[in-house]
Design an enzyme around this catalytic site. Structure first.
Site, short mmCIF file in Angstrom:
data_model
loop_
_atom_site.label_atom_id
_atom_site.label_comp_id
_atom_site.label_asym_id
_atom_site.label_seq_id
_atom_site.Cartn_x
_atom_site.Cartn_y
_atom_site.Cartn_z
N LEU A 25 -6.58 11.07 8.38
CA LEU A 25 -5.28 11.46 7.83
C LEU A 25 -4.24 11.47 8.94
O LEU A 25 -3.10 11.04 8.78
CB LEU A 25 -5.39 12.84 7.18
CG LEU A 25 -6.47 12.98 6.10
CD1 LEU A 25 -6.49 14.38 5.53
CD2 LEU A 25 -6.25 11.96 4.99
N ARG B 268 -15.39 7.36 13.74
CA ARG B 268 -14.24 8.24 13.56
C ARG B 268 -14.70 9.68 13.41
O ARG B 268 -15.67 9.97 12.72
CB ARG B 268 -13.45 7.83 12.32
CG ARG B 268 -12.23 8.68 12.07
CD ARG B 268 -11.42 8.19 10.90
NE ARG B 268 -12.12 8.26 9.63
CZ ARG B 268 -12.35 9.41 8.98
NH1 ARG B 268 -11.94 10.56 9.49
NH2 ARG B 268 -12.99 9.40 7.83
N HIS C 59 -18.30 5.13 4.12
CA HIS C 59 -17.20 6.04 3.89
C HIS C 59 -15.88 5.54 4.46
O HIS C 59 -14.83 5.71 3.88
CB HIS C 59 -17.57 7.37 4.55
CG HIS C 59 -16.52 8.40 4.48
ND1 HIS C 59 -15.97 8.80 3.28
CD2 HIS C 59 -15.89 9.12 5.43
CE1 HIS C 59 -15.06 9.73 3.51
NE2 HIS C 59 -14.97 9.92 4.80
N GLY D 197 0.83 -1.20 0.00
CA GLY D 197 0.00 0.00 0.00
C GLY D 197 0.86 1.25 0.00
O GLY D 197 1.95 1.28 0.61
N SER E 75 -18.01 17.36 1.22
CA SER E 75 -17.36 17.59 2.51
C SER E 75 -18.36 17.90 3.62
O SER E 75 -19.34 18.62 3.43
CB SER E 75 -16.36 18.73 2.41
OG SER E 75 -15.94 19.08 3.70
N ARG F 90 -21.23 12.36 12.65
CA ARG F 90 -21.61 11.67 11.42
C ARG F 90 -22.63 10.55 11.65
O ARG F 90 -23.60 10.42 10.90
CB ARG F 90 -20.37 11.07 10.77
CG ARG F 90 -19.44 12.12 10.24
CD ARG F 90 -18.16 11.53 9.70
NE ARG F 90 -17.35 12.58 9.12
CZ ARG F 90 -16.15 12.39 8.59
NH1 ARG F 90 -15.62 11.18 8.59
NH2 ARG F 90 -15.47 13.39 8.07
N ALA G 186 -0.46 5.99 5.10
CA ALA G 186 0.29 5.13 6.03
C ALA G 186 1.42 4.40 5.31
O ALA G 186 2.56 4.39 5.78
CB ALA G 186 -0.67 4.14 6.69
#
Lengths: 244, 637, 249
Positions: B441, B435, B401, B40, B284, B330, B44
């Site tokens: 990020l 989250r 998401h 990946g 957003s 959210r 990260a």
């Protein structure tokens, strides 16, 4: 904090050849030689426009140039060298650019590529042919040798007569019209372009100043240069006394 | 399966420091001797590869995209949190820690979250030094904004492209190491399996996606940074290629998978427009700062939005949550949208959308101000829907998401397989059950830049490593099983395309394991998924061959893994008999329809252990203790 | 609506390839262009044929993976848009659409519409970074950056590396891509220490990859999905010329 490892990666020493071979180096050479040639074209035009002042000033101007002697040859040499570098560099770039897209699009379209920009190689090549013709015409006198031998009353080469009479031939005039139109096209892209290639444009300079500079110079040269053959052909310039 | 989180001793604020001191070091001259495989190249993966290579380890980095710069981290819009307290509004490491633990509905490990908050500041310093063009004030200092309902402004951003800019920063660091020869980069190469030798992760099996070659790579440790599994739902905001294969294969080789049912549904996405839909586009979260969410009071009210008078509108978030209003977290906003649509009050042709209305803000602030703030988002919305949000309210609907669940890791980010480290969204560690905005990020970069470089050294220094060769039995066996599986997929030659199976799986998951879940539905899903999987292996059609670029084959392998993994998710959702964060069990709600957590029975991470294809996986618990932040009811009323 | 598609099909790197015509019906104007291709591929699979290979990933216009030349224009007719954000409402019933891969010597076709763009990565490897290791960096606010400069940097940094600039350029030049990266760092104090080295090395690599030269058509800017201005090319020229002429490295 550059790492030691990255600094040790050696790079071939830079030199003029390497610079000229690099894509930006080659472009900057195009721009600089183009700039010199444009300046010449402009000066050449201004000098020639003296023909509208009558035979005396233009013949004197011609005589002055001839009298420069070695200096004239130096100027000619520089111009020739500039032209050769401009052409050689262009030829190399054209080959490289063709090679960069070996397979063409089946359907090719564009959003904003201009005709002038796309035809630079073609206009350039035709202009080269014209330059040869033009030198043969008025510098070597091989195109219309019968007009090349005129002299004015002071014994100077009678440029006025040569030019005005020369453009009585419709074919010669037509050829000059076509060539100057192509020159204008070439300059309209080339002059705007050289600012970008030398890296001196910014968005606010680019529009309208730089983007219009090319078409403006091109148009000015077109009008100035064509005024002479057209005025001659249309009989607006008085025929020299005693000629014909 | 032993779940030792290896939380260091000492007070919370000193744990990471203590740990760093106690971890063993690898002599600089010896680092060259160790090789690390990183899978990946997202935030990260790229940051880990670059940082490990800078230290002197040999790194081989794989990604399935054509370039390392394309990993899906690039799509994050909003920003990255850090406890810098530049705006002087009372932020601190402790507050960021507190907000994250609370936002995660008390299902994250405190020590990990505290370390994340501590490292957040270093991340910003690092990114600025790399040339990430964060937004700035006129004085030349960095600008911050408040995001996702946080009460302090701690979010750093780069236009609406923060993820892109951070990724390009990490990518450039990675490219520098590739250029120096310290990292071998293998793009368009997909991991198919993990190779375990002597109980330790020592390599992977990959497929070169251009020529189809299946081959092995060996190393002393393997780092997975392969993102989340949101595409199990088929429709999500994830990239088309995002998949669970690497994590799922590791799970099947013995790595525990933690909290797979914790998925995040983002409330503001552009609704589905038809069966052809291939992915969902996120708008957003910041839009909720100035937009008001509503639906008609009456489900039969089919007037155009501007013609519905105020008294016939239901601003349901403002009504239900007067203090947070449109800025509730959210999970709460998403669930509320689903509820009004379930009541038949959804808008648009599908009835699966709610309005996000800027009319009031435009009137109050002027069109220019709104354009300044959201111009690019409005432009994007109009491009996709052909509707002008300055005139008509936006239509939005929640979409999958992010996935908080992932491979279980200890404090050192090591899974239950020694040597297998898992970073970023692929692990389960820091976000609990939900989250917060602008935290993904932060976690990806903290893991890659500032945690794995230390902990992997500790792992190397703590044992001895026999050399392994890719032609030894363990590698050959794993490679053969991966290659055989590809051949089996090609040999089915059935009648249905891979995508049609993926869509059907997505519908099952969304229906029964989506925004709200109940035991009956989940049990039904557990019948439907195996049946679909059985049909897949009997009736899938994968055109083309193995020895060539074959996108159908790539997709088939990924969908085959989703078809197995979906079942683990549903099992986990059944097992978690509470509602928390993104996991809402209809059986566990208050009278007002709010989530009801069970701190007595469910304060744990549920970690699943693979027990063979014919047996259900077994669940283990890592108990969670909360020493600093006492679990409380999250109330946004 | 019903459409005729003229698509480039090519088995692999060494295959010659050619255009193949497909008819597609029942295309909804709500579909994105790539969803239209999904439908085509489903129908090809159903008919026992191999689907058309094309690159895509995020489908929201930011990853830079999608790369189709549609009717002669990279990313199709909409300005400031990637293919994945182009919608079928832009086309009419009965249209014939030509779909071709990026064309450049530096971007060889791997299959159908997929090209290899690793030349871009190698250009970045040559110098498209600031040489800082992880850790030991100063506080983020230690060096102020004028907002106007930060904004110019961000404008350039928004490049998604899709390669449309190369595909559109009559010379297949990569100057907009390289210029964007050089410009991003040129406007930040952090990027200054290596500016000379960066420009020369990136240009060297760009030339070695076989990209053409910029002849200032500005077609790249017209098709760039992020609408990056060609001022970045002027800035690249300036950085390169200054370095070469002053001999600093």
């Amino acid at each position: 904090m550059a790492s030691a490892a990255s600094a040790t990666r050696s790079r071939a020493p830079s030199g003029p050849v390497k610079f000229l071979r690099s894509s930006i180096g080659a472009k900057s050479v195009m721009a600089l030689t183009g700039l010199i040639l444009t300046a010449f074209v402009f000066g050449h035009m201004v000098g020639n426009l003296q023909i509208f002042l009558g035979p005396e000033p233009i013949n004197r101007y011609g005589h002055f140039l001839q009298s420069l002697g070695e200096l004239l040859w130096l100027i000619r040499f520089v111009l020739l060298a500039t032209l050769i570098v401009h052409i050689a560099s262009a030829a190399r770039l054209i080959v490289l650019n063709r090679r960069a897209r070996p397979i063409a699009y089946v359907l090719d379209d564009s959003v904003q590529v201009t005709f002038a920009a796309r035809t630079m190689p073609w206009t350039g090549m035709i202009l080269l042919a014209f330059v040869v013709y033009h030198l043969a015409h008025f510098t070597l006198g091989t195109v219309q040798p019968e007009l090349f031998s005129h002299h004015d009353e002071l014994g100077r080469h009678d440029i006025y007569a040569m030019v005005v009479l020369g453009f009585q031939d419709w074919f010669v005039t037509a050829w000059y019209v076509v060539a100057n139109a192509l020159l204008a096209l070439h300059l309209s892209h080339g002059v705007s372009s050289l600012f970008q290639s030398l890296g001196v444009t910014t968005p606010s300079l680019r529009w309208p100043l730089v983007d219009l500079a090319g078409p403006a110079v091109g148009t000015a040269v077109l009008i100035g240069n064509l005024a002479i053959p057209l005025a001659s052909w249309l009989g607006l310039l008085e025929l020299p006394y005693g000629a014909m | 399966m032993i779940l030792d989180a290896k939380i260091p001793e000492g007070p919370m604020a000193q744990k990471w420091d203590n740990h760093r001191f106690r971890m063993k070091l690898v002599n600089p001259a010896n680092k060259r001797k160790y090789k690390v495989i990183v899978v990946g190249t997202g935030l990260a993966g790229a940051s880990a590869s670059a940082s490990l290579a800078e230290l002197g380890y040999r790194v081989e980095n794989f990604c399935f995209q054509d370039s390392a710069r394309r990993a899906h981290s690039i799509a994050a819009q909003g920003g990255i949190n850090a406890a810098k307290n530049y705006p002087n509004d009372g932020d601190s490491i402790y507050r960021l820690f507190y907000d994250t633990v609370k936002g995660g509905d008390f299902r994250a490990r405190e020590a990990n979250v505290y370390r994340l908050a501590q490292l957040s500041n270093e991340i910003i310093d690092q990114c600025v030094a790399q040339g990430v063009p964060f937004a700035r004030e006129y004085g030349g200092l960095l600008d911050n904004r408040s995001f996702g309902g946080a009460q302090v402004s701690r979010t750093f951003y780069a236009r609406g492209q923060t993820g892109q800019q951070l990724l390009l920063g990490a990518y450039s660091a990675l490219m520098r190491q590739v250029g120096l020869g310290n990292v071998t980069l293998r793009p368009r190469t997909e991991m198919l399996d993990l190779v375990v030798v002597g109980g330790r992760a020592r390599g992977i099996v990959v497929r070169d996606l251009i020529c189809g070659d299946v081959y092995c790579a060996s190393a002393d440790a393997v780092v997975l940074a392969t993102g989340g599994y949101g595409n199990v739902f088929y429709l999500s905001t994830n990239a088309m290629g995002s998949n669970v294969t690497a994590a799922h294969r590791a799970f099947k080789r013995g790595a525990g998978f933690a909290n797979p049912c914790f998925t995040q549904i983002h409330p503001t996405c552009i609704p589905v427009s038809g069966d052809h839909q291939s992915k969902l586009t996120l708008m957003s979260e910041s839009l909720r700062n100035d937009g008001r969410v509503w639906v008609p009071k009456d489900g039969d009210d089919h007037r155009a939005a501007p013609e519905i008078p105020e008294e016939d509108r239901d601003y349901y978030l403002e009504r239900r949550y007067p203090s947070f209003g449109n800025l509730v977290p959210r999970d709460v906003a998403s669930r509320a949208a689903k509820q009004v649509c379930d009541e038949g009050r959804g808008v648009g042709s599908s009835g699966l959308a709610v309005y996000l209305d800027f009319a009031d803000s435009i009137e109050r602030l002027g069109r220019d101000a709104i354009n300044q703030r959201y111009g690019n988002l409005f432009h994007m919305y109009e491009k996709i829907t052909d509707e002008n949000p300055y005139e008509l309210p936006m239509r939005i609907f929640p979409a999958v998401h992010y996935t908080m669940g992932g491979l279980w890791v200890d404090y050192n980010l090591m899974s239950t397989i020694p040597g297998l480290h898992v970073l970023g969204e692929a692990n389960f560690s820091d976000h609990g059950a939900n989250r917060l905005g602008a935290s993904a990020l932060m976690q990806g970069l903290a893991d890659g830049y500032f945690i794995i470089p230390y902990t992997i050294g500790h792992y190397f220094a703590s044992g001895s490593f026999e050399p392994v060769e890719t032609d030894q039995k363990e590698f050959e066996d794993t490679k053969k099983s991966a290659a055989d599986r590809l051949q089996r997929l090609l040999d089915v030659r059935g009648g249905r395309s891979v995508d049609s199976f993926h869509k059907e799986l997505g519908q099952i998951m969304w229906e029964h394991c989506g925004m709200s879940r109940n035991e009956g539905g989940l049990r039904k899903a557990l019948e439907l998924i195996p049946a679909l999987r059985e049909e897949f292996w009997r009736n899938v059609r994968v055109p083309g061959g193995n020895g060539e670029l074959n996108q159908s084959l790539e997709k088939a392998g990924r969908v085959a893994d989703f078809l197995e993994f979906g079942e683990v998710m549903c099992l986990d959702a059944i097992g978690r008999k509470e509602s928390c964060g993104g996991h809402f069990r209809e059986e566990h709600q208050t009278e007002e329809g709010e989530a009801l957590r069970d701190d007595e029975g469910c304060s744990h991470a549920s970690v699943w252990e693979y027990k063979g294809d014919d047996d259900f996986p077994v669940m283990h618990k890592e108990p969670l203790s909360f020493d600093l932040v006492k679990p409380s009811v999250r109330s946004y009323k | 609506m019903n459409l005729t598609l003229q698509m480039w099909r090519q088995r692999n790197l060494s295959d010659e390839g050619g255009m193949v015509q497909y008819e597609i019906s029942d295309v909804s104007p709500e579909m994105s262009f790539l969803e239209m291709l999904d439908i085509l591929n489903e129908s090809l699979i159903a008919r026992g044929q191999e689907p058309v290979a094309f690159d895509d990933d995020c489908r929201e216009g930011i990853c830079g993976m999608c790369s189709l030349v549609i009717n002669g224009i990279p990313h199709g007719p909409d300005s400031g848009t990637t293919v994945c954000q182009l919608h079928m409402r832009r086309f009419q019933d009965g249209d014939t659409i030509y779909i071709e891969p990026w064309r450049s010597r530096a971007f060889p076709v791997l299959r159908d519409l997929i090209v290899d763009r690793n030349a871009f990565d190698r250009i970045i490897q040559a110098g498209g970074y600031i040489s800082v290791n992880t850790g030991g960096t100063p506080d983020a606010n230690a060096i102020p950056v004028a907002k106007s400069e930060a904004d110019l940097s961000m404008d350039a940094a928004s490049c998604i590396g899709c390669g449309a600039c190369v595909a559109a350029c009559p010379n297949a030049s990569a100057m907009l891509f390289v210029g964007a990266k050089v410009s991003q760092f040129r406007h930040l104090p952090q990027g200054h220490t290596e500016r000379a080295r960066r420009a020369t090395r990136m240009v060297e690599q760009m030339d070695a990859e076989g990209f053409g030269n910029c002849t200032n058509h500005y077609e790249c800017m017209a098709v760039c999905p992020k609408e990056i201005d060609v001022r970045v090319i002027a800035e690249l020229n300036q950085e390169f010329l200054r370095t070469e002429l002053t001999g600093s490295e």
